[in-house]
Design a protein around this motif. Structure first.
Motif, mmCIF file in Angstrom:
data_model
loop_
_atom_site.group_PDB
_atom_site.id
_atom_site.type_symbol
_atom_site.label_atom_id
_atom_site.label_comp_id
_atom_site.label_asym_id
_atom_site.label_seq_id
_atom_site.Cartn_x
_atom_site.Cartn_y
_atom_site.Cartn_z
ATOM 1 N N MET A 1 0.791 -1.147 -0.024
ATOM 2 C CA MET A 1 -0.048 -0.028 0.083
ATOM 3 C C MET A 1 0.987 1.268 -0.123
ATOM 4 S SD MET A 1 -2.747 1.175 2.773
ATOM 5 C CE MET A 1 -3.716 2.693 2.367
ATOM 6 N N LEU A 2 0.478 2.215 -0.923
ATOM 7 C CA LEU A 2 1.412 3.453 -1.022
ATOM 8 C C LEU A 2 0.517 4.448 -0.133
ATOM 9 C CD1 LEU A 2 3.589 5.185 -2.304
ATOM 10 C CD2 LEU A 2 1.694 5.721 -3.997
ATOM 11 N N VAL A 3 0.963 5.171 0.731
ATOM 12 C CA VAL A 3 0.377 6.119 1.409
ATOM 13 C C VAL A 3 1.051 7.364 0.984
ATOM 14 C CG1 VAL A 3 -0.113 7.026 3.606
ATOM 15 C CG2 VAL A 3 -0.286 4.621 3.208
ATOM 16 N N GLY A 4 0.455 8.434 0.647
ATOM 17 C CA GLY A 4 0.962 9.863 0.378
ATOM 18 C C GLY A 4 0.085 11.073 0.634
ATOM 19 N N LYS A 5 0.609 12.163 0.686
ATOM 20 C CA LYS A 5 -0.083 13.478 0.776
ATOM 21 C C LYS A 5 0.335 14.226 -0.450
ATOM 22 C CE LYS A 5 -0.612 15.296 4.803
ATOM 23 N NZ LYS A 5 -2.199 15.161 4.563
ATOM 24 N N PRO A 6 -0.774 14.377 -1.452
ATOM 25 C CA PRO A 6 -0.599 15.434 -2.404
ATOM 26 C C PRO A 6 -0.838 16.620 -2.037
ATOM 27 C CG PRO A 6 -2.731 13.979 -2.683
ATOM 28 C CD PRO A 6 -1.939 13.710 -1.426
ATOM 29 N N GLY A 7 -0.320 17.560 -2.730
ATOM 30 C CA GLY A 7 -0.347 19.037 -2.466
ATOM 31 C C GLY A 7 0.280 19.535 -1.392
ATOM 32 N N LEU A 8 0.220 20.947 -1.017
ATOM 33 C CA LEU A 8 0.998 21.647 -0.151
ATOM 34 C C LEU A 8 0.693 21.207 1.343
ATOM 35 C CD1 LEU A 8 0.895 24.929 -2.039
ATOM 36 C CD2 LEU A 8 2.782 23.092 -2.028
ATOM 37 N N ASP A 9 -0.431 20.562 1.543
ATOM 38 C CA ASP A 9 -0.637 20.072 3.143
ATOM 39 C C ASP A 9 0.409 19.589 3.701
ATOM 40 O OD1 ASP A 9 -1.986 19.411 5.392
ATOM 41 O OD2 ASP A 9 -3.218 17.801 4.613
ATOM 42 N N GLY A 10 1.103 20.215 4.772
ATOM 43 C CA GLY A 10 2.093 19.528 5.584
ATOM 44 C C GLY A 10 1.597 18.658 6.744
ATOM 45 N N HIS A 11 0.312 18.515 7.075
ATOM 46 C CA HIS A 11 -0.184 17.885 8.369
ATOM 47 C C HIS A 11 -0.177 16.415 8.109
ATOM 48 C CE1 HIS A 11 -1.574 22.101 8.496
ATOM 49 N NE2 HIS A 11 -1.510 21.953 10.086
ATOM 50 N N SER A 12 0.950 15.777 8.388
ATOM 51 C CA SER A 12 1.039 14.451 8.244
ATOM 52 C C SER A 12 0.702 13.337 9.173
ATOM 53 C CB SER A 12 2.562 13.970 7.909
ATOM 54 O OG SER A 12 3.362 14.537 8.904
ATOM 55 N N ASN A 13 0.190 13.866 10.425
ATOM 56 C CA ASN A 13 -0.016 13.126 11.445
ATOM 57 C C ASN A 13 -0.955 11.820 11.113
ATOM 58 O OD1 ASN A 13 0.136 12.040 14.245
ATOM 59 N ND2 ASN A 13 -1.645 13.185 14.798
ATOM 60 N N GLY A 14 -1.965 11.943 10.772
ATOM 61 C CA GLY A 14 -3.300 11.001 10.363
ATOM 62 C C GLY A 14 -2.656 10.051 9.226
ATOM 63 N N PHE A 27 -0.025 -5.081 6.014
ATOM 64 C CA PHE A 27 0.544 -4.446 4.797
ATOM 65 C C PHE A 27 1.947 -4.242 4.626
ATOM 66 C CE2 PHE A 27 -4.125 -3.154 5.494
ATOM 67 C CZ PHE A 27 -4.575 -3.226 3.876
ATOM 68 N N GLU A 28 2.485 -4.276 3.501
ATOM 69 C CA GLU A 28 3.641 -3.953 3.025
ATOM 70 C C GLU A 28 3.387 -2.358 2.636
ATOM 71 O OE1 GLU A 28 7.284 -3.618 -0.154
ATOM 72 O OE2 GLU A 28 6.072 -5.763 0.132
ATOM 73 N N VAL A 29 3.899 -1.417 3.361
ATOM 74 C CA VAL A 29 3.638 0.088 3.288
ATOM 75 C C VAL A 29 4.625 0.871 2.879
ATOM 76 C CG1 VAL A 29 2.870 2.384 4.450
ATOM 77 C CG2 VAL A 29 1.856 -0.177 5.167
ATOM 78 N N VAL A 30 4.429 1.708 1.858
ATOM 79 C CA VAL A 30 5.229 2.264 1.131
ATOM 80 C C VAL A 30 4.965 4.025 1.553
ATOM 81 C CG1 VAL A 30 6.466 3.489 -0.792
ATOM 82 C CG2 VAL A 30 5.969 1.172 -0.998
ATOM 83 N N TYR A 31 5.415 4.643 2.646
ATOM 84 C CA TYR A 31 4.945 5.785 3.051
ATOM 85 C C TYR A 31 5.885 7.017 2.215
ATOM 86 C CZ TYR A 31 4.032 10.275 5.685
ATOM 87 O OH TYR A 31 3.686 11.471 6.023
ATOM 88 N N GLN A 32 5.198 7.628 1.235
ATOM 89 C CA GLN A 32 6.001 8.687 0.402
ATOM 90 C C GLN A 32 6.075 10.158 0.955
ATOM 91 O OE1 GLN A 32 7.289 6.624 -1.943
ATOM 92 N NE2 GLN A 32 7.102 8.481 -3.042
ATOM 93 N N GLY A 33 5.414 10.271 1.991
ATOM 94 C CA GLY A 33 5.622 11.522 2.713
ATOM 95 C C GLY A 33 4.611 12.720 2.365
ATOM 96 N N ILE A 34 5.160 14.190 2.542
ATOM 97 C CA ILE A 34 4.021 15.222 2.197
ATOM 98 C C ILE A 34 4.597 16.010 0.978
ATOM 99 C CG2 ILE A 34 3.682 15.394 4.805
ATOM 100 C CD1 ILE A 34 5.378 17.590 4.957
ATOM 101 N N THR A 37 3.263 15.760 -5.491
ATOM 102 C CA THR A 37 2.497 15.860 -6.981
ATOM 103 C C THR A 37 1.965 14.758 -7.199
ATOM 104 O OG1 THR A 37 4.040 15.303 -8.495
ATOM 105 C CG2 THR A 37 4.248 17.782 -7.757
ATOM 106 N N PRO A 38 0.755 15.017 -7.797
ATOM 107 C CA PRO A 38 0.188 13.619 -8.210
ATOM 108 C C PRO A 38 0.923 12.466 -9.181
ATOM 109 C CG PRO A 38 -1.533 15.445 -8.751
ATOM 110 C CD PRO A 38 -0.042 15.946 -8.079
ATOM 111 N N GLU A 39 1.856 13.403 -9.876
ATOM 112 C CA GLU A 39 2.802 12.446 -10.895
ATOM 113 C C GLU A 39 3.734 11.892 -9.981
ATOM 114 O OE1 GLU A 39 1.003 15.728 -12.921
ATOM 115 O OE2 GLU A 39 2.099 16.063 -11.218
ATOM 116 N N GLN A 40 4.130 12.323 -8.738
ATOM 117 C CA GLN A 40 5.111 11.711 -8.043
ATOM 118 C C GLN A 40 4.424 10.418 -7.598
ATOM 119 O OE1 GLN A 40 5.922 15.232 -5.723
ATOM 120 N NE2 GLN A 40 8.346 14.820 -6.233
ATOM 121 N N ILE A 41 3.281 10.658 -7.159
ATOM 122 C CA ILE A 41 2.354 9.663 -6.452
ATOM 123 C C ILE A 41 2.265 8.229 -7.270
ATOM 124 C CG2 ILE A 41 0.167 8.922 -5.552
ATOM 125 C CD1 ILE A 41 0.436 11.810 -4.216
#
Length: 131
Positions: A1-14, A27-34, A37-41
């Motif tokens: 599972m890939l988890v990521g935060k698109p856009g400028l939002d920096g609130h990553s706790n959730g 799950f095998e989790v890939v956390y991409q961070g904050i 861009t949609p392209e990066q995701i």
């Protein structure tokens, strides 16, 4: 599972809590961070060959960013990979996102991480014909 935060939002706790609980659930989790861009995701989803993409958006830009991720996955022949979205999303927008192809939308009323994990497992099972 890939988890990521698109856009400028920096609130990553959730997103981080979901990533940790998903890992705890097996799950095998890939956390991409904050601030992705949609392209990066999409590129990460392709590179990691994920079974689910989880997006966390609190900035209000979900109606622009989520469709861009869906379009990017379709362009990469990954339309069968379910996308789940969590964040501050009005019900009318949640319905529209589902109509666009999002498998599930979670909002602050969905605070039970165990229930969210069960829901995501169900989404992945349905996407792979396992139900």
């Amino acid at each position: 599972m890939l988890v990521g935060k698109p856009g400028l939002d920096g609130h990553s706790n959730g997103a981080e809590q979901v990533a940790v609980r998903a890992r705890d659930a097996g799950f095998e989790v890939v956390y991409q961070g904050i601030r992705l861009t949609p392209e990066q995701i999409v590129a990460a989803a392709v590179a990691e060959d994920v079974h689910c993409v989880g997006l966390s958006i609190l900035s209000g830009s979900h109606m622009e960013l989520v469709p861009a991720v869906l379009d990017g996955l379709r362009a990469q022949d990954m339309a069968d990979v379910p996308v789940v979205v969590g964040g501050i999303i009005p019900e009318s927008d949640a319905r529209r996102l589902v109509d666009l192809g999002v498998a599930a939308v979670y909002t602050p009323k969905d605070f039970g991480l165990t229930e969210i994990m069960a829901g995501i497992v169900g989404v992945i099972r349905r996407a792979n014909g396992l139900d």
